[in-house]
Design a protein around this motif. Structure first.
Motif, PDB file in Angstrom:
ATOM      1  N   MET A   1       0.837  -1.196   0.000  1.00 13.26           N
ATOM      2  CA  MET A   1       0.000   0.000   0.000  1.00 13.26           C
ATOM      3  C   MET A   1       0.877   1.252   0.000  1.00 13.26           C
ATOM      4  SD  MET A   1      -3.053   1.000   2.665  1.00 13.26           S
ATOM      5  CE  MET A   1      -1.934   1.177   4.070  1.00 13.26           C
ATOM      6  N   ILE A   2       0.444   2.255  -0.745  1.00 12.05           N
ATOM      7  CA  ILE A   2       1.134   3.545  -0.770  1.00 12.05           C
ATOM      8  C   ILE A   2       0.120   4.626  -0.418  1.00 12.05           C
ATOM      9  CG2 ILE A   2       2.454   5.188  -2.146  1.00 12.05           C
ATOM     10  CD1 ILE A   2       3.248   2.920  -3.975  1.00 12.05           C
ATOM     11  N   GLU A   3       0.497   5.505   0.490  1.00 15.17           N
ATOM     12  CA  GLU A   3      -0.388   6.596   0.895  1.00 15.17           C
ATOM     13  C   GLU A   3       0.285   7.941   0.660  1.00 15.17           C
ATOM     14  OE1 GLU A   3      -3.004   4.475   4.451  1.00 15.17           O
ATOM     15  OE2 GLU A   3      -1.393   5.874   4.972  1.00 15.17           O
ATOM     16  N   LEU A   4      -0.415   8.821  -0.034  1.00 13.13           N
ATOM     17  CA  LEU A   4       0.003  10.211  -0.177  1.00 13.13           C
ATOM     18  C   LEU A   4      -0.942  11.065   0.650  1.00 13.13           C
ATOM     19  CD1 LEU A   4       1.175   8.807  -2.818  1.00 13.13           C
ATOM     20  CD2 LEU A   4       1.181  11.113  -3.797  1.00 13.13           C
ATOM     21  N   ASN A   5      -0.383  11.906   1.498  1.00 17.47           N
ATOM     22  CA  ASN A   5      -1.193  12.726   2.390  1.00 17.47           C
ATOM     23  C   ASN A   5      -0.853  14.204   2.194  1.00 17.47           C
ATOM     24  OD1 ASN A   5      -2.986  13.403   4.479  1.00 17.47           O
ATOM     25  ND2 ASN A   5      -1.366  13.293   6.018  1.00 17.47           N
ATOM     26  N   ASN A   6      -1.790  14.936   1.573  1.00 17.46           N
ATOM     27  CA  ASN A   6      -1.638  16.381   1.340  1.00 17.46           C
ATOM     28  C   ASN A   6      -0.313  16.721   0.658  1.00 17.46           C
ATOM     29  OD1 ASN A   6      -4.143  17.076   2.531  1.00 17.46           O
ATOM     30  ND2 ASN A   6      -3.216  16.964   4.571  1.00 17.46           N
ATOM     31  N   GLY A  52       9.184   6.731  -5.873  1.00 24.65           N
ATOM     32  CA  GLY A  52      10.409   5.952  -5.750  1.00 24.65           C
ATOM     33  C   GLY A  52      11.431   6.538  -4.798  1.00 24.65           C
ATOM     34  N   GLY A  53      11.123   7.700  -4.208  1.00 24.85           N
ATOM     35  CA  GLY A  53      12.051   8.315  -3.269  1.00 24.85           C
ATOM     36  C   GLY A  53      13.225   9.004  -3.926  1.00 24.85           C
ATOM     37  N   ILE A  54      13.162   9.201  -5.249  1.00 23.90           N
ATOM     38  CA  ILE A  54      14.220   9.908  -5.962  1.00 23.90           C
ATOM     39  C   ILE A  54      14.067  11.413  -5.782  1.00 23.90           C
ATOM     40  CG2 ILE A  54      15.305  10.257  -8.216  1.00 23.90           C
ATOM     41  CD1 ILE A  54      15.560   7.434  -7.103  1.00 23.90           C
ATOM     42  N   ASP A  55      12.829  11.852  -5.592  1.00 21.37           N
ATOM     43  CA  ASP A  55      12.507  13.254  -5.335  1.00 21.37           C
ATOM     44  C   ASP A  55      11.622  13.299  -4.091  1.00 21.37           C
ATOM     45  OD1 ASP A  55      12.378  15.976  -5.613  1.00 21.37           O
ATOM     46  OD2 ASP A  55      11.639  15.947  -7.680  1.00 21.37           O
ATOM     47  N   PHE A  56      11.422  14.493  -3.556  1.00 24.44           N
ATOM     48  CA  PHE A  56      10.687  14.616  -2.298  1.00 24.44           C
ATOM     49  C   PHE A  56       9.594  15.670  -2.422  1.00 24.44           C
ATOM     50  CE2 PHE A  56      14.984  13.224  -1.349  1.00 24.44           C
ATOM     51  CZ  PHE A  56      14.743  12.094  -0.583  1.00 24.44           C
ATOM     52  N   PRO A  57       8.482  15.485  -1.704  1.00 25.22           N
ATOM     53  CA  PRO A  57       7.409  16.480  -1.753  1.00 25.22           C
ATOM     54  C   PRO A  57       7.869  17.822  -1.189  1.00 25.22           C
ATOM     55  CG  PRO A  57       6.660  14.423  -0.719  1.00 25.22           C
ATOM     56  CD  PRO A  57       8.146  14.347  -0.824  1.00 25.22           C
ATOM     57  N   ILE A  62       4.615  10.896   1.960  1.00 23.99           N
ATOM     58  CA  ILE A  62       4.372   9.677   1.191  1.00 23.99           C
ATOM     59  C   ILE A  62       4.881   8.512   2.024  1.00 23.99           C
ATOM     60  CG2 ILE A  62       4.862   8.397  -0.922  1.00 23.99           C
ATOM     61  CD1 ILE A  62       5.367  11.060  -2.311  1.00 23.99           C
ATOM     62  N   THR A  63       4.013   7.546   2.311  1.00 20.15           N
ATOM     63  CA  THR A  63       4.404   6.392   3.117  1.00 20.15           C
ATOM     64  C   THR A  63       4.024   5.103   2.399  1.00 20.15           C
ATOM     65  OG1 THR A  63       2.303   6.447   4.338  1.00 20.15           O
ATOM     66  CG2 THR A  63       4.170   7.627   5.301  1.00 20.15           C
ATOM     67  N   SER A  64       4.801   4.055   2.647  1.00 21.11           N
ATOM     68  CA  SER A  64       4.528   2.762   2.031  1.00 21.11           C
ATOM     69  C   SER A  64       5.152   1.656   2.864  1.00 21.11           C
ATOM     70  CB  SER A  64       5.093   2.710   0.610  1.00 21.11           C
ATOM     71  OG  SER A  64       4.898   1.424   0.044  1.00 21.11           O
ATOM     72  N   PHE A 142      12.246  -6.161  -6.091  1.00 17.09           N
ATOM     73  CA  PHE A 142      11.336  -5.216  -5.453  1.00 17.09           C
ATOM     74  C   PHE A 142       9.919  -5.799  -5.438  1.00 17.09           C
ATOM     75  CE2 PHE A 142      14.684  -2.403  -7.216  1.00 17.09           C
ATOM     76  CZ  PHE A 142      15.075  -1.778  -6.050  1.00 17.09           C
ATOM     77  N   GLU A 143       9.082  -5.235  -4.579  1.00 11.48           N
ATOM     78  CA  GLU A 143       7.674  -5.642  -4.539  1.00 11.48           C
ATOM     79  C   GLU A 143       6.823  -4.790  -5.472  1.00 11.48           C
ATOM     80  OE1 GLU A 143       6.722  -7.106  -0.122  1.00 11.48           O
ATOM     81  OE2 GLU A 143       7.683  -5.137  -0.169  1.00 11.48           O
ATOM     82  N   LEU A 144       7.355  -3.625  -5.833  1.00 12.80           N
ATOM     83  CA  LEU A 144       6.637  -2.711  -6.717  1.00 12.80           C
ATOM     84  C   LEU A 144       7.647  -2.029  -7.636  1.00 12.80           C
ATOM     85  CD1 LEU A 144       3.957  -1.300  -7.470  1.00 12.80           C
ATOM     86  CD2 LEU A 144       4.472   0.402  -5.712  1.00 12.80           C
TER      87      LEU A 144
END
Length: 219
Positions: A1-6, A52-57, A62-64, A142-144
């Protein structure tokens, strides 16, 4: 699961902040294969880099709970002054892969770049960088997997090998995919995300997302 929050993402330019995403909140559930759709410049590749964690909000989180790849064929993360082998060894250490020699041998063989593997990355063509980046992705379980136009890597023979290798990985993993070919997305994905005007809409059915995207193009 991947969650993006605001999640908000912008880049600072001479003309001010250029927003790609604004206050986006959504969840990608377990076990889904996701197509990302949007016009050129809508932020599809940026979203993949964020996942993918290459860039940041710029804002938000972003959590997974998944092991997520970097975007396949992404070559911009390499250190140009280091050789192909040294870059592979560095990535192995970062990801805790202790089979460095085995992984390096696999990447050299898969990428088909020969002796260039021992030369600095800055001497590579863009195609060679993409080859080694994709090969390195295939060396990890990887899983994703994040896929950005897999069909653009290398010549026809190499692309065929990439597709076959990715098909093998998909037996135990899911994908989030960017592609311009709608038939590819229909065949590979079962849900979709449409990016438009810095907003994101999630569709539980890939065909619904494709229809929405194509309707936006016709306006």
């Amino acid at each position: 699961m991947i969650e993006l929050n605001n999640v908000t993402k912008y880049y600072t330019t001479k003309l001010g902040k250029k927003y790609v995403l604004r206050d986006v909140t959504f969840t990608i559930p377990e076990g889904r294969d996701v197509a990302i759709l949007g016009r050129n410049g809508a932020g599809k590749s940026t979203l993949l880099r964020l996942l993918g964690g290459i860039d940041f909000p710029s804002k938000g989180t972003i959590t997974s709970n998944k092991r997520i790849s970097w975007p396949l064929a992404l070559a911009s993360g390499f250190q140009g002054s280091m050789t192909g082998r040294e870059n592979v060894e560095f990535v192995c250490r970062v990801y805790g892969n202790r089979q460095i020699a085995k992984t390096s041998a696999f990447v050299k063989e898969f990428s088909e770049i020969g002796d260039y593997f021992e030369l600095p990355i800055k001497t590579y063509s863009s195609g060679m960088k993409s080859r080694i980046a994709f090969a390195l992705s295939m060396a990890f379980d990887f899983e994703l997997y994040l896929i950005d136009e897999i069909t653009s890597v290398g010549d026809a023979s190499f692309r065929k090998k990439c597709i076959e290798s990715m098909a093998e990985k998909r037996k135990t993993a899911n994908v989030i995919m960017v592609a311009h070919d709608m038939n590819t997305l229909r065949a590979q994905c079962n849900m979709s995300i449409v990016l438009d005007n810095r907003e994101l809409t999630l569709y539980d059915d890939v065909n619904q997302g494709i229809e929405s995207y194509q309707a936006k193009l016709s306006k």
